[in-house]
Design an enzyme around this catalytic site. Structure first.
Site, PDB file in Angstrom:
ATOM      1  CE  LYS A   1       3.576  -2.075   6.370  1.00  0.00           C
ATOM      2  NZ  LYS A   1       3.207  -2.305   4.968  1.00  0.00           N
TER       3      LYS A   1
ATOM      4  N   GLY B   1       5.782  -9.138  -0.579  1.00  0.00           N
ATOM      5  CA  GLY B   1       4.345  -8.886  -0.496  1.00  0.00           C
ATOM      6  C   GLY B   1       3.765  -8.941   0.910  1.00  0.00           C
ATOM      7  CB  THR B   2       5.223  -9.168   4.335  1.00  0.00           C
ATOM      8  OG1 THR B   2       6.212  -8.175   4.075  1.00  0.00           O
ATOM      9  CG2 THR B   2       5.850 -10.542   4.274  1.00  0.00           C
ATOM     10  N   GLY B   3       3.663  -6.617   3.201  1.00  0.00           N
ATOM     11  CA  GLY B   3       2.896  -5.400   3.526  1.00  0.00           C
ATOM     12  C   GLY B   3       1.546  -5.395   2.820  1.00  0.00           C
ATOM     13  CB  CYS B   4       0.516  -6.343  -0.638  1.00  0.00           C
ATOM     14  SG  CYS B   4       1.612  -5.298  -1.589  1.00  0.00           S
TER      15      CYS B   4
ATOM     16  CB  THR C   1       9.539 -11.171   3.665  1.00  0.00           C
ATOM     17  OG1 THR C   1      10.758 -10.676   3.091  1.00  0.00           O
ATOM     18  CG2 THR C   1       9.844 -12.038   4.872  1.00  0.00           C
TER      19      THR C   1
HETATM   20  N1  ADP Z   1      10.698 -12.076   9.022  1.00  0.00           N
HETATM   21  C1  ADP Z   1       9.477 -11.822   9.490  1.00  0.00           C
HETATM   22  N2  ADP Z   1       8.887 -12.656  10.365  1.00  0.00           N
HETATM   23  C2  ADP Z   1       7.645 -12.410  10.853  1.00  0.00           C
HETATM   24  N3  ADP Z   1       6.922 -11.345  10.517  1.00  0.00           N
HETATM   25  C3  ADP Z   1       7.453 -10.448   9.643  1.00  0.00           C
HETATM   26  C4  ADP Z   1       8.749 -10.635   9.082  1.00  0.00           C
HETATM   27  N4  ADP Z   1       9.001  -9.610   8.224  1.00  0.00           N
HETATM   28  C5  ADP Z   1       7.909  -8.820   8.249  1.00  0.00           C
HETATM   29  N5  ADP Z   1       6.986  -9.309   9.105  1.00  0.00           N
HETATM   30  C6  ADP Z   1       5.646  -8.771   9.354  1.00  0.00           C
HETATM   31  O1  ADP Z   1       5.039  -8.637   8.064  1.00  0.00           O
HETATM   32  C7  ADP Z   1       4.217  -7.473   8.024  1.00  0.00           C
HETATM   33  C8  ADP Z   1       4.729  -6.522   6.937  1.00  0.00           C
HETATM   34  O2  ADP Z   1       5.842  -5.863   7.460  1.00  0.00           O
HETATM   35  P1  ADP Z   1       6.963  -5.043   6.696  1.00  0.00           P
HETATM   36  O3  ADP Z   1       7.991  -5.998   6.160  1.00  0.00           O
HETATM   37  O4  ADP Z   1       7.461  -4.024   7.661  1.00  0.00           O
HETATM   38  O5  ADP Z   1       6.165  -4.365   5.500  1.00  0.00           O
HETATM   39  P2  ADP Z   1       6.490  -4.160   3.942  1.00  0.00           P
HETATM   40  O6  ADP Z   1       6.329  -5.491   3.288  1.00  0.00           O
HETATM   41  O7  ADP Z   1       5.455  -3.154   3.533  1.00  0.00           O
HETATM   42  O8  ADP Z   1       7.895  -3.644   3.856  1.00  0.00           O
HETATM   43  C9  ADP Z   1       4.290  -6.898   9.447  1.00  0.00           C
HETATM   44  O9  ADP Z   1       3.250  -7.460  10.228  1.00  0.00           O
HETATM   45  C10 ADP Z   1       5.639  -7.380   9.950  1.00  0.00           C
HETATM   46  O10 ADP Z   1       5.752  -7.372  11.363  1.00  0.00           O
HETATM   47  C1  LIG Z   2       2.412  -4.093  -7.486  1.00  0.00           C
HETATM   48  C2  LIG Z   2       3.126  -4.010  -6.179  1.00  0.00           C
HETATM   49  N1  LIG Z   2       2.521  -3.389  -5.158  1.00  0.00           N
HETATM   50  C3  LIG Z   2       3.167  -3.301  -3.953  1.00  0.00           C
HETATM   51  C4  LIG Z   2       4.431  -3.844  -3.793  1.00  0.00           C
HETATM   52  C5  LIG Z   2       5.142  -3.731  -2.480  1.00  0.00           C
HETATM   53  O1  LIG Z   2       4.669  -4.729  -1.708  1.00  0.00           O
HETATM   54  P1  LIG Z   2       5.042  -5.017  -0.208  1.00  0.00           P
HETATM   55  O2  LIG Z   2       3.964  -5.796   0.379  1.00  0.00           O
HETATM   56  O3  LIG Z   2       5.464  -3.770   0.463  1.00  0.00           O
HETATM   57  O4  LIG Z   2       6.208  -6.022  -0.399  1.00  0.00           O
HETATM   58  P2  LIG Z   2       7.681  -5.909  -0.889  1.00  0.00           P
HETATM   59  O5  LIG Z   2       7.812  -5.283  -2.220  1.00  0.00           O
HETATM   60  O6  LIG Z   2       8.320  -5.103   0.208  1.00  0.00           O
HETATM   61  O7  LIG Z   2       8.067  -7.322  -0.933  1.00  0.00           O
HETATM   62  C6  LIG Z   2       5.008  -4.508  -4.875  1.00  0.00           C
HETATM   63  N2  LIG Z   2       6.223  -5.065  -4.765  1.00  0.00           N
HETATM   64  N3  LIG Z   2       4.334  -4.556  -6.072  1.00  0.00           N
END
Ligand code: ADP
Ligand SMILES: Cc1ncc(COP(=O)(O)OP(=O)(O)O)c(N)n1
Length: 297
Positions: free
Chosen positions: A180, A216-219, A214
């Site tokens: 991602k 929880g975007t990854g979840c 943002t």
């Molecule tokens: N500011 C943003 N605008 C649009 N898409 C985003 C933004 N930040 C993250 N994404 C998208 O959200 C999803 C989760 O990405 P990421 O942030 O790398 O994961 P995580 O939440 O696990 O750290 C991916 O599809 C990424 O491209």
């Molecule tokens: C309970 C729990 N699981 C996973 C995460 C991490 O989530 P993610 O979507 O990677 O988002 P951020 O923490 O990067 O906002 C979490 N925080 N809690």
């Protein structure tokens, strides 16, 4: 609810941690499944005390209760796809991997390690267990850039680095490896996620929203992939639909006032399923539809 060709309601299981703030973890996964018209079930691996400002406490649950939850849902309700997120501790990872070795549905592994605020959601010593036990089970693996670095040892700063890491993840056992792009440096105006499968890269992109909302975007992305797979979508179509969902969810929550820190995204969106996705191309979602572009690799 969406019905599969044999008439049964599509079902998805999430195996993940609880986020008291409701934006990530089990709570995000179940909201996402619902928006895809998929019946959601949960196996809770850990309880976190968490809000938009940070993670105040983490309490991993014993492997026995993790296993018991899994057996309860498996033996009665069944599932068409499974997503794993925060896994708790090493004992739980082994219990989950043992249980998943016997299932016959797509598995999405989101190798959650660190929260946005920097708090550890997986102990560094347990990363090896994720590599050895979880990646070989993954039909789709969805690390962010720092997680891909930890799993592969490849520094991931650019799209080209992410592409190399995705290929390395495939060598570690993931059938479709998605790195991602939320954390990539110099990524410009697009948030780009790179997928490696079968010797080809495919990129899914969307406008980068200048927003702190943002959490929880990854979840959300990984549960959206699992929900689309539960409906019977093919993997690249599922990843595309998930990309449309998270992009809309981030854009829609940009002006929310929920919490004072990294706020949650708006899960009340509808995904867009593209008509046709071909490996080796880039697809840009503009908020309404996908447009094809040349692969920027
Ligand atoms: N500011 C943003 N605008 C649009 N898409 C985003 C933004 N930040 C993250 N994404 C998208 O959200 C999803 C989760 O990405 P990421 O942030 O790398 O994961 P995580 O939440 O696990 O750290 C991916 O599809 C990424 O491209
Ligand atoms: C309970 C729990 N699981 C996973 C995460 C991490 O989530 P993610 O979507 O990677 O988002 P951020 O923490 O990067 O906002 C979490 N925080 N809690």
């Amino acid at each position: 609810m969406f019905r599969r060709p044999d008439g049964h309601v599509a079902r998805m299981l999430t195996i993940a941690g609880s986020d008291s703030g409701g934006g990530a973890g089990i709570q995000a996964d179940l909201k996402t499944a619902h928006q895809f018209g998929v019946y959601g079930m949960s196996v809770v691996t850990a309880i976190t005390a968490q809000n938009t400002v940070g993670v105040q406490a983490v309490y991993p649950l014993p492997a026995e209760i993790v296993r018991a939850q899994f057996e309860s849902v498996r033996d009665d309700l069944g599932f068409d796809a499974i997503k794993t997120g925060m896994l708790g501790d090493r004992a739980a990872i082994h219990a989950i991997a043992d249980a998943l070795a016997g299932v016959d549905c797509p598995i999405v592994v989101d190798p959650v390690m660190i929260a946005k605020g920097g708090e550890a959601l997986l102990q560094p010593d347990d990363v090896a267990a994720v590599i050895e036990r979880m990646l070989p089970l993954a039909d789709v693996a969805t690390p962010n850039a720092p997680e891909a670095e930890r799993l592969t040892g490849i520094p991931v700063r650019s799209l080209a680095d992410a592409a190399r890491a995705a290929e390395a993840l495939a060598r570690l056992g993931a059938r479709y490896a998605v790195v991602k792009g939320g954390h990539l440096d110099g990524a410009g105006d697009l948030a780009m996620d790179v997928v490696f499968h079968g010797g080809a890269w495919t990129v899914f992109a969307a406008p980068r929203v200048p927003s702190r909302k943002t959490h929880g975007t990854g979840c959300t992305l990984s549960s959206a992939i699992a929900a689309a797979l539960a409906r019977g979508a093919r993997p690249l179509e599922a990843i595309a639909a998930a990309k449309s969902f998270i992009s809309r969810a981030i854009a829609s929550a940009a002006d929310w006032d929920v919490g004072s820190g990294h706020g949650p995204t708006d899960h009340s969106q509808c995904p867009v399923f593209p008509d046709h996705i071909e490996a080796g191309r880039m697809y840009v979602f503009d908020g309404r539809q996908f447009a094809e572009a040349a692969l920027p690799l």
